[in-house]
Each structure stands twice: as C-alpha cells, then as structure tokens.
Motif scaffolding. Structure first.
Motif, PDB file in Angstrom:
ATOM      1  N   VAL A 600     -16.424 -17.687 -46.206  1.00 26.27           N
ATOM      2  CA  VAL A 600     -17.093 -18.845 -46.777  1.00 26.27           C
ATOM      3  C   VAL A 600     -15.996 -19.722 -47.363  1.00 26.27           C
ATOM      4  CG1 VAL A 600     -18.712 -19.651 -48.510  1.00 26.27           C
ATOM      5  CG2 VAL A 600     -19.063 -17.450 -47.397  1.00 26.27           C
ATOM      6  N   LEU A 601     -15.973 -20.978 -46.992  1.00 32.79           N
ATOM      7  CA  LEU A 601     -15.037 -21.915 -47.607  1.00 32.79           C
ATOM      8  C   LEU A 601     -15.866 -23.004 -48.258  1.00 32.79           C
ATOM      9  CD1 LEU A 601     -12.382 -22.341 -44.746  1.00 32.79           C
ATOM     10  CD2 LEU A 601     -12.478 -20.607 -46.536  1.00 32.79           C
ATOM     11  N   LEU A 612     -12.929 -27.942 -57.493  1.00 31.62           N
ATOM     12  CA  LEU A 612     -12.551 -26.534 -57.319  1.00 31.62           C
ATOM     13  C   LEU A 612     -12.711 -26.193 -55.851  1.00 31.62           C
ATOM     14  CD1 LEU A 612     -14.702 -24.818 -60.055  1.00 31.62           C
ATOM     15  CD2 LEU A 612     -12.267 -24.448 -59.769  1.00 31.62           C
ATOM     16  N   VAL A 613     -11.780 -25.425 -55.319  1.00 33.15           N
ATOM     17  CA  VAL A 613     -11.885 -24.972 -53.938  1.00 33.15           C
ATOM     18  C   VAL A 613     -12.177 -23.481 -53.941  1.00 33.15           C
ATOM     19  CG1 VAL A 613     -10.639 -24.745 -51.766  1.00 33.15           C
ATOM     20  CG2 VAL A 613     -10.365 -26.806 -53.161  1.00 33.15           C
ATOM     21  N   LEU A 614     -13.060 -23.065 -53.038  1.00 36.05           N
ATOM     22  CA  LEU A 614     -13.506 -21.668 -53.010  1.00 36.05           C
ATOM     23  C   LEU A 614     -13.232 -21.036 -51.656  1.00 36.05           C
ATOM     24  CD1 LEU A 614     -16.889 -20.278 -54.226  1.00 36.05           C
ATOM     25  CD2 LEU A 614     -16.378 -20.168 -51.786  1.00 36.05           C
ATOM     26  N   CYS A 615     -12.843 -19.780 -51.689  1.00 34.65           N
ATOM     27  CA  CYS A 615     -12.733 -18.996 -50.467  1.00 34.65           C
ATOM     28  C   CYS A 615     -13.394 -17.654 -50.737  1.00 34.65           C
ATOM     29  CB  CYS A 615     -11.256 -18.808 -50.115  1.00 34.65           C
ATOM     30  SG  CYS A 615     -11.007 -17.763 -48.689  1.00 34.65           S
ATOM     31  N   GLY A 616     -14.305 -17.244 -49.850  1.00 37.99           N
ATOM     32  CA  GLY A 616     -14.995 -15.982 -50.074  1.00 37.99           C
ATOM     33  C   GLY A 616     -15.116 -15.193 -48.792  1.00 37.99           C
ATOM     34  N   LEU A 617     -15.459 -13.937 -48.947  1.00 38.63           N
ATOM     35  CA  LEU A 617     -15.655 -13.066 -47.791  1.00 38.63           C
ATOM     36  C   LEU A 617     -17.119 -12.708 -47.706  1.00 38.63           C
ATOM     37  CD1 LEU A 617     -12.747 -10.476 -47.769  1.00 38.63           C
ATOM     38  CD2 LEU A 617     -13.488 -11.867 -45.854  1.00 38.63           C
ATOM     39  N   GLY A 618     -17.576 -12.523 -46.481  1.00 43.14           N
ATOM     40  CA  GLY A 618     -18.893 -11.922 -46.332  1.00 43.14           C
ATOM     41  C   GLY A 618     -19.961 -12.812 -45.738  1.00 43.14           C
ATOM     42  N   GLY A 619     -19.642 -14.081 -45.443  1.00 42.10           N
ATOM     43  CA  GLY A 619     -20.640 -14.943 -44.806  1.00 42.10           C
ATOM     44  C   GLY A 619     -21.926 -14.961 -45.596  1.00 42.10           C
ATOM     45  N   ASP A 688     -19.873 -26.857 -48.374  1.00 39.06           N
ATOM     46  CA  ASP A 688     -20.135 -25.443 -48.190  1.00 39.06           C
ATOM     47  C   ASP A 688     -20.038 -25.135 -46.696  1.00 39.06           C
ATOM     48  OD1 ASP A 688     -21.215 -22.851 -48.885  1.00 39.06           O
ATOM     49  OD2 ASP A 688     -23.129 -23.544 -48.060  1.00 39.06           O
ATOM     50  N   LEU A 689     -19.042 -24.360 -46.310  1.00 44.18           N
ATOM     51  CA  LEU A 689     -18.890 -23.939 -44.915  1.00 44.18           C
ATOM     52  C   LEU A 689     -19.202 -22.454 -44.859  1.00 44.18           C
ATOM     53  CD1 LEU A 689     -15.484 -25.714 -44.265  1.00 44.18           C
ATOM     54  CD2 LEU A 689     -17.659 -26.352 -43.247  1.00 44.18           C
ATOM     55  N   ASN A 690     -20.385 -22.103 -44.328  1.00 51.04           N
ATOM     56  CA  ASN A 690     -20.818 -20.708 -44.380  1.00 51.04           C
ATOM     57  C   ASN A 690     -21.787 -20.412 -43.255  1.00 51.04           C
ATOM     58  OD1 ASN A 690     -21.469 -18.121 -45.093  1.00 51.04           O
ATOM     59  ND2 ASN A 690     -22.708 -18.695 -46.860  1.00 51.04           N
ATOM     60  N   PRO A 691     -21.403 -19.602 -42.291  1.00 51.46           N
ATOM     61  CA  PRO A 691     -20.136 -18.873 -42.220  1.00 51.46           C
ATOM     62  C   PRO A 691     -19.050 -19.640 -41.474  1.00 51.46           C
ATOM     63  CG  PRO A 691     -21.590 -18.112 -40.485  1.00 51.46           C
ATOM     64  CD  PRO A 691     -22.340 -19.185 -41.226  1.00 51.46           C
ATOM     65  N   VAL A 692     -17.817 -19.191 -41.727  1.00 56.45           N
ATOM     66  CA  VAL A 692     -16.673 -19.610 -40.934  1.00 56.45           C
ATOM     67  C   VAL A 692     -16.184 -18.352 -40.231  1.00 56.45           C
ATOM     68  CG1 VAL A 692     -14.346 -20.569 -40.997  1.00 56.45           C
ATOM     69  CG2 VAL A 692     -16.062 -21.341 -42.659  1.00 56.45           C
ATOM     70  N   PHE A 693     -16.063 -18.416 -38.903  1.00 50.10           N
ATOM     71  CA  PHE A 693     -15.559 -17.245 -38.175  1.00 50.10           C
ATOM     72  C   PHE A 693     -14.046 -17.341 -38.096  1.00 50.10           C
ATOM     73  CE2 PHE A 693     -19.848 -17.230 -35.780  1.00 50.10           C
ATOM     74  CZ  PHE A 693     -20.418 -16.420 -36.746  1.00 50.10           C
ATOM     75  N   ALA A 694     -13.365 -16.326 -38.636  1.00 51.77           N
ATOM     76  CA  ALA A 694     -11.906 -16.307 -38.616  1.00 51.77           C
ATOM     77  C   ALA A 694     -11.432 -15.247 -37.631  1.00 51.77           C
ATOM     78  CB  ALA A 694     -11.365 -15.999 -40.008  1.00 51.77           C
ATOM     79  N   THR A 695     -10.549 -15.657 -36.726  1.00 54.51           N
ATOM     80  CA  THR A 695      -9.996 -14.731 -35.736  1.00 54.51           C
ATOM     81  C   THR A 695      -8.479 -14.901 -35.695  1.00 54.51           C
ATOM     82  OG1 THR A 695     -10.091 -16.339 -33.946  1.00 54.51           O
ATOM     83  CG2 THR A 695     -12.065 -14.975 -34.289  1.00 54.51           C
ATOM     84  N   ALA A 696      -7.857 -14.179 -34.794  1.00 52.43           N
ATOM     85  CA  ALA A 696      -6.411 -14.309 -34.633  1.00 52.43           C
ATOM     86  C   ALA A 696      -6.043 -15.709 -34.141  1.00 52.43           C
ATOM     87  CB  ALA A 696      -5.907 -13.250 -33.663  1.00 52.43           C
ATOM     88  N   ASP A 697      -6.991 -16.382 -33.476  1.00 49.95           N
ATOM     89  CA  ASP A 697      -6.677 -17.696 -32.893  1.00 49.95           C
ATOM     90  C   ASP A 697      -6.989 -18.855 -33.823  1.00 49.95           C
ATOM     91  OD1 ASP A 697      -6.034 -16.315 -30.574  1.00 49.95           O
ATOM     92  OD2 ASP A 697      -8.152 -16.282 -29.972  1.00 49.95           O
ATOM     93  N   GLY A 698      -7.618 -18.600 -34.944  1.00 51.49           N
ATOM     94  CA  GLY A 698      -7.916 -19.695 -35.866  1.00 51.49           C
ATOM     95  C   GLY A 698      -9.277 -19.538 -36.496  1.00 51.49           C
ATOM     96  N   LEU A 699      -9.840 -20.673 -36.892  1.00 50.54           N
ATOM     97  CA  LEU A 699     -11.084 -20.690 -37.655  1.00 50.54           C
ATOM     98  C   LEU A 699     -12.094 -21.570 -36.977  1.00 50.54           C
ATOM     99  CD1 LEU A 699     -10.149 -21.578 -41.330  1.00 50.54           C
ATOM    100  CD2 LEU A 699     -10.646 -19.338 -40.364  1.00 50.54           C
ATOM    101  N   LEU A 700     -13.355 -21.252 -37.177  1.00 49.61           N
ATOM    102  CA  LEU A 700     -14.397 -22.156 -36.730  1.00 49.61           C
ATOM    103  C   LEU A 700     -15.594 -22.023 -37.660  1.00 49.61           C
ATOM    104  CD1 LEU A 700     -14.648 -24.261 -34.567  1.00 49.61           C
ATOM    105  CD2 LEU A 700     -15.565 -22.513 -33.037  1.00 49.61           C
ATOM    106  N   ALA A 701     -15.979 -23.143 -38.264  1.00 50.25           N
ATOM    107  CA  ALA A 701     -17.164 -23.147 -39.126  1.00 50.25           C
ATOM    108  C   ALA A 701     -18.367 -23.436 -38.253  1.00 50.25           C
ATOM    109  CB  ALA A 701     -17.027 -24.216 -40.201  1.00 50.25           C
TER     110      ALA A 701
END
Ligand code: ADP
Ligand code: MG
Length: 714
Positions: A600-601, A612-619, A688-701
């Motif tokens: 989650v970004l 404030l900028v937020l970064c979270g785990l868990g979608g 609010d970007l939720n979920p963002v899929f993060a992989t070895a190749d980058g990110l996609l919201a």
C-alpha cells in the motif's frame, strides 16, 4: 552569535512586578541567586521602595542604565504595557511568567495576541506567557521563575519544555544520576519564541551536546526539521518526551497551553525521520539524558551498538540477555582470543561468555585478579563498543568493595579509553550519595536497572545505527523524483473524490506506476477497450457512491473474452443500481496484473506537520496488520529506504518462499514521487494506492483513490 543568544547570556536584568514574597514576584530573584548570578538586578515596583534589599524603581523607564533582559511578573491585564515598556527601554530578551492567557479564556487569548503583536513589532525575543522562562546554569543567569535551580549542576544537556512543571523534577531526580544542564527553557504558550527556535539555538550552542525536549506540539515544523537535520550532522542527540499522544492526552494538551497535539503517528514519523530518540516518561528521559551526556564524545568518534557485559550471577546474565534482546543491544560472542584470556582467570567450571557470569559476588577475592583481565579482554575486542559492568551499587552508605572495583574500572578506562565504559545497577532505585559523587567526579556513565538501563543502551544503539545508516546512504546516488506534470483538467470542480480512472490518470502524470485503465460507459465500449488492453481484464464499477468497490461486489476479475466482459458490465450495473441512491457511471476496464508482493502506498496531510507519505504491507489486509511506515514530505531517498527496512514484514521484499527480491528502487522512487506530488499540488488531500503489486521487475498499482481538499480547505 545566534539570534537567540540574548536570552541565554546577559548581565543586567529587570523584574517588572518584583516582590519579596509572592511566588511570581520573588521567583526570578531566587532563580538568579540559585545560579550564583553576579550581574546587575533592577526590581520594578511602584508600590515598594526596596525589594530584595535593593532600591526598587517605579517603572522600567526610571532605571538609569540599559537593561538587557527582563521578566514580566505582573497580572495579565498589565502585561502588554510592561512588554511595551521593555521595547521602549531597548530590552532584547523578555519572559512573561504568569498564566491566564490563551489556555484560559477569550480575554486571555486577546491579551496573548496583543503580546505577540508587540513582540513582533519590536522584534523582541519574547518567551511565554504561561511559562517558567529561561535559565542558564552554563552562563549563571536566568529570566526564570521555577524552583530547584540551586541543585542544578552546569553540564552539557539543554532542556526545552512546553511544561514548566516537569523541570524541577528533572533537576531533582536527574542531578543524583549525573545529569548536568547547559540551559532550561520553559516556553509556555510559545507566542514568539518556539521550541523549534530553542532547538535551533542548542544545535549551535557550544555548551550543549544533548537536547531533552518535553513537547506538546511542534509549532514550527519546518524550523524543527531543519534544526533536527543539523543536529544529526553535529551528532547532538535529541531526546523527546511527547505529551498528548493518546486521544485523551491530546484533549488535555489543548486545555493546557492551547496546543493541539498532532496525530500521534505523524509525530512518530517526524521523530524517526531524524533519528530523534523517543521516550515515554520522565524517568526514561532522565536516564537517557544522563547516559548521552557522557556518551556523546564516543558517539562522535565511533559506533555504540555492541556491548560486552560483566555480571556476577547466572540469573543476571539471563536477564541481561532478555532485556538486551528486547532493547536492541547486540551482545556479540567472544572471539577465541578473548574467551581464552578470560577463561584463564575463571574457575574451571565457569564458562567464558558474553554476558559473563563470573559466579560469586563482587566481594569474592578472586574478582581482584579477574576483573581487570576481563576489562582488558573486552577492550581488545574489535566487535565490542561498550563495556558494561553490572555493579551492586548501594542505595545508601559507603560504597564498600565497589569503591575498589570502581578504581579497577577507572584504571582500565585510562589505559584503553576507546570503548565506552558503563556501569549498570540491578534496579532503578536511588543511588547512594557516595556513588552519585563518583559519577560526577569520574564522569561515569551509569544506568539504573536491568530493564530501564538496557533500554537506555538500546536507544543509544539505535541512534548510533541511524547515524551510520544515514552516512552510508549519503554516498548512494539518489533517484530523481522528477517534476510533477499534471493535466490542467485533473481536478474536477465541485467534487472531492476522483474516480479510479481520473485518479490513475493524475497519478500517471505525476510519474507513478499505475495500471492502464479506461472508462467505458456501455458494454460495447467495455468490450472494445478490453480487446485493446488484451485479455484477461478486470472490470470495476464507477459510481460516486461506491468508494470501496469490492465491499459491494463491484469488482470482476479474470475476464477472458468479450462475452465475459459484456456480462460483467451488466452485472456491475445491476449491483450499483440496486444500492440506494447510487448512480452508475460505467466501468473501469484494465488488464489483469501479474501478482506480486502486495503493498500500500499513500499520502495524506497532517494538520500540524504537513504532508505524510505512507508505505505498508499487506494490500487489503493493511488495516488489520498495521504494518506501515510513515515519513514527512519532502522525503529523501534515505528516508524512503528506511521506511522499507522499518516494515515488520520487510523480509517479504527480499523474496519470501523462493520468489525473487522486489525491486526496492522502484518502491523508493514511487514514495519520492508521492512526496513531490503532495508538495506540488496543494489541492490534493490524500492519495491511496492499494494494492500495488511489487515484483522483481517493478511496481504496478491496480487501484487508486485521490481525495481533493474541500473548497476553502486548502
Ligand atoms: P477496492 O479497494 O475498491 O475494493 P480494488 O480495485 O482494490 O477495489 O480491487 C479489489 C481487489 O481486486 C484488489 O485488492 C486486487 O486484489 C484485485 N484487483 C483489482 N484490480 C486488479 C487488477 N487490475 N489485476 C489484478 N487484480 C486486481
Ligand atoms: Mg483497493
């Protein structure tokens, strides 16, 4: 010279409203005598011929000489006139010690505003009202009205407090533990000089190495942040006791000095961002201040993270392991050389280890030979930064055998001064007077109690790690955040929430990695857009009344062909029209993403501290897990990297269960862009970007929400 220097250094003081007896009228004189002030003193009181045995003047104008500093100790209604008199007399530094201002009622608010206006007009260094003022043990002067200064030793710790009432305890309980002070400022309602100004002064002040701050709120966040940044560079640690972090505490803060305590999480972000050491109560503040005041020289020269500990008992050894692990103090294994050196002087059945359990007690005769060898072996260990001796420090009476052990410790320190030598006592009880004298005489870092003492060492270690991480990050090249380019029509008039397609368009323009998404008003449009995106696709309903789409069944995943898309369109229309008062505005069409680690970004604005900028785990589970990291904009690449390491589930990013590691650089970049976006576009309330899929190749919201400020809220 710092612009605040006149508050801390002067040799002529007037007290307007000086009396011999009342608390307010006599307090400033007592503070000056407590500190051994030797400058000139002018009591001002039209109803007295003499105060404190000195001739009183009817008003400030009658004082025949120039006056550098003044205390306003009169009832609130007379305070504005007194402040004007100070300006007319050319006084630079003024405190107003009485209460009854914005913290009390409307009349008080008006009087406080008047004081602020006078101070601004004449550019006065004005502290208060509703405070104790400023006291400087370092310079032996004060415009201050609190008790206890007679006990305060001069030292290298500067104090700022929104609550004057804590300062006497800080002196009374800190002094026996070796806490010495450069200056105290109780800044009260902060109409002119704020805690941030004082922090800024302390970072420049050669007499101050450590800052203790008791804060209700930070009234000037950008100055505070700039000063905190300079404090890191100067390696002057700041310890904060933040008041009013619970909802009830926040209300109390409002009535106390009319401060609105900000959102607890925003303050936590602020403190983490600048390596500010956070404590939760007064005892820990004192413990930390006393330790840092003596560790700061080492801190400037080396890391202080890994401890070698000498205890006498097996139970103590185990408790040290437990408390050190909880506090984040590393206890490295001994090297073969150190283990052999220590083993040579231990009884055969005792095993050389860190922490060391020598067995016996400090009175045992073999400790005479053992203790110096252990100290030497630990000092020889390159992997040990701090050598902790767990002494049985008496609460009263003489030191007994501990005097002898202390002498051994001091000899070892003189021979090998590079590690930090610390004494740890078993409980947080009061020390004996003789031990206190030893702390002062030998400049000895001494922490109290397994729990509190190791917690203090852990906070010291965390600060040291922050300094190191920051220094190594400074060498790394920063990814460019890029300029924010927004389409002119990004923010539709009259609405505060963008729909998914609008939000993604705006965020894409700001350089964020969002899934290509189009808006289809009919089933036919949806089918042709799906074909253009490429199957499989995802459809989601667009409706101003539907904010959380999956909650109402408004998301269709994995649609494989045109027939499925047409069917899904009809279903989504039916879902929305069945909701009372909901308007169906079509669907969002987008490709189905390859799954990754769900992040989650986001970003939002704190009313006191800004974006404030937020970064979270868990979608979707982010609220349940609460695994989020926050920082204030503007973010540095170091801040963004720290956010990722701070997440409890950070190891997921390194590739859990055989997955390749996530592209951390892409996450850092996205966080920097969110920071830039909120600074560049003041109309955005939150993202609010939720979920963002993060992989070895980058990110996609795959989902995005953007809220705009309501009219007149910007
Ligand atoms: P909301 O948060 O409003 O309920 P989302 O757009 O986040 O709706 O969709 C709900 C869930 O559907 C997401 O958490 C995600 O797991 C999945 N999802 C949404 N869009 C996509 C997509 N394009 N590709 C893959 N999965 C998606
Ligand atoms: Mg979502």
């Amino acid at each position: 010279m710092h612009r605040l220097t006149p508050l801390f250094q002067f040799s002529s003081v007037a007290v307007i409203g000086a009396t011999d007896s009342t608390r307010m009228g006599a307090g400033p004189w007592r503070a000056l005598s407590d500190l051994g002030y030797t400058g000139r003193f002018y009591p001002i009181n039209p109803r007295r011929a003499e105060v404190h045995g000195l001739p009183a003047y009817p008003d400030l104008a009658s004082v025949p000489e120039p006056v550098e500093a003044a205390v306003i100790a009169v009832a609130r209604a007379s305070a504005p006139a007194a402040l004007r008199a100070c300006a007319a007399k050319g006084v630079r530094a003024v405190t107003a010690i009485g209460g009854g201002y914005a913290e009390t009622d409307d009349e008080g608010r008006a009087l406080q505003a008047e004081l602020a206006a006078i101070a601004r007009e004449h550019d006065l260094l004005f502290v208060g009202p509703n405070c104790f003022g400023v006291a400087s043990p370092a310079n032996r002067c004060a415009i201050y009205a609190g008790p206890g200064l007679d006990q305060a030793h001069a030292g290298n710790v500067g104090v700022i407090s929104n609550s004057g009432g804590f300062l006497p305890e800080l002196i009374e309980y800190g002094t026996p533990k070796g806490l010495g002070f450069s200056h105290f400022v109780s800044c009260g309602n902060e109409t002119r000089v704020t805690a941030s100004d004082v922090l800024d002064y302390y970072i420049d002040d050669p007499a101050t190495d450590v800052v203790l701050a008791i804060l209700e709120s930070v009234r000037d966040p950008s100055l505070f942040r700039a000063a905190a940044e300079r404090a890191l560079a100067a390696r002057k640690p700041i310890v904060v006791l933040k008041l009013g972090v619970s909802p009830k505490g926040a209300r109390a803060a409002f009535t106390h000095t009319a401060a609105l305590a900000g959102d607890a999480a925003a303050y936590e972000a602020l403190f983490r961002q600048y390596g500010i050491i956070r404590v939760d109560d007064l005892d820990d503040l004192i413990e930390m201040g006393a330790l840092l005041s003596r560790a700061v020289g080492h801190l400037r020269a080396r890391p202080l993270e890994r401890a070698g500990v000498i205890d006498i008992s097996g139970g103590g050894k185990e408790l040290i392991c437990d408390r050190a692990a909880a506090a984040g103090v590393e206890l490295p294994e001994l090297s073969a050389a150190a283990a052999a050196a220590i083993q040579a002087v231990l009884p055969a059945e005792v095993h050389a280890s860190n922490p060391l359990d020598t067995t016996g007690n400090w009175q045992s005769p073999w400790i005479d030979a053992l203790y110096p060898v252990v100290l030497r072996a630990l000092a020889d260990e390159p992997g040990i930064d701090m050598i902790v001796s767990r002494f049985g420090v008496p609460t009263q009476g003489d030191l007994g055998v501990i005097r002898q052990r202390l002498d051994t410790l001091l000899e070892a320190r003189a021979a090998r001064p590079d590690p930090l030598y610390v004494v740890l006592s078993r409980t947080a009880n009061q020390f004996s007077a003789e031990w206190t004298a030893a702390i002062w005489e030998h400049d000895l870092p001494a922490v109290q109690g397994y729990g509190r003492g190791l917690r203090a060492l852990g906070r010291l270690a965390a600060y040291s790690r922050h300094l190191r991480a920051r220094a190594s990050a400074a060498a790394a090249t920063a990814p460019a955040a890029g300029a924010v380019q927004l389409p002119a029509d990004a923010a539709p008039a009259g609405r505060t929430l963008l729909n998914e397609v609008e939000a993604k368009d705006l965020l894409r323009a700001a350089g964020l990695p969002v899934m290509a998404t189009t808006w289809a008003r009919s089933a036919n449009e949806a089918v042709s857009q799906a074909a253009a995106h490429g199957y499989p696709v995802v459809l989601k309903a667009i409706s101003p009344q539907v904010v959380h789409k999956s909650d109402v069944g408004a998301v269709r995943l994995g649609l494989a062909d045109g027939a499925a898309v047409a069917r899904a369109f009809d279903e989504l229309r039916a879902v929305v029209t069945a909701l009372p008062g909901a308007e169906f505005q079509g669907v969002a069409v987008q490709p189905q993403a390859t799954p990754g680690v769900e992040l989650v970004l986001g970003a939002q604005r704190d009313p006191q501290l800004g974006p404030l900028v937020l970064c979270g785990l868990g979608g979707v589970f982010v609220e349940v897990l609460g695994d989020v990291a926050l920082r204030l904009a503007p973010l540095t690449p170091f801040d963004a990297q720290q956010m990722l390491t701070e997440l409890r589930g950070a190891t997921l990013l390194d590739g859990a269960r055989g997955a390749p590691p996530v592209d951390r650089g892409a996450v850092v970049n996205a966080l920097l862009r969110l920071s830039a976006l909120l600074l560049a576009v003041p109309t955005i309330a939150s993202v609010d970007l939720n979920p963002v899929f993060a992989t070895a190749d980058g990110l996609l919201a795959v989902d995005a929400r953007v809220a705009l400020q309501a009219e007149g809220q910007q």
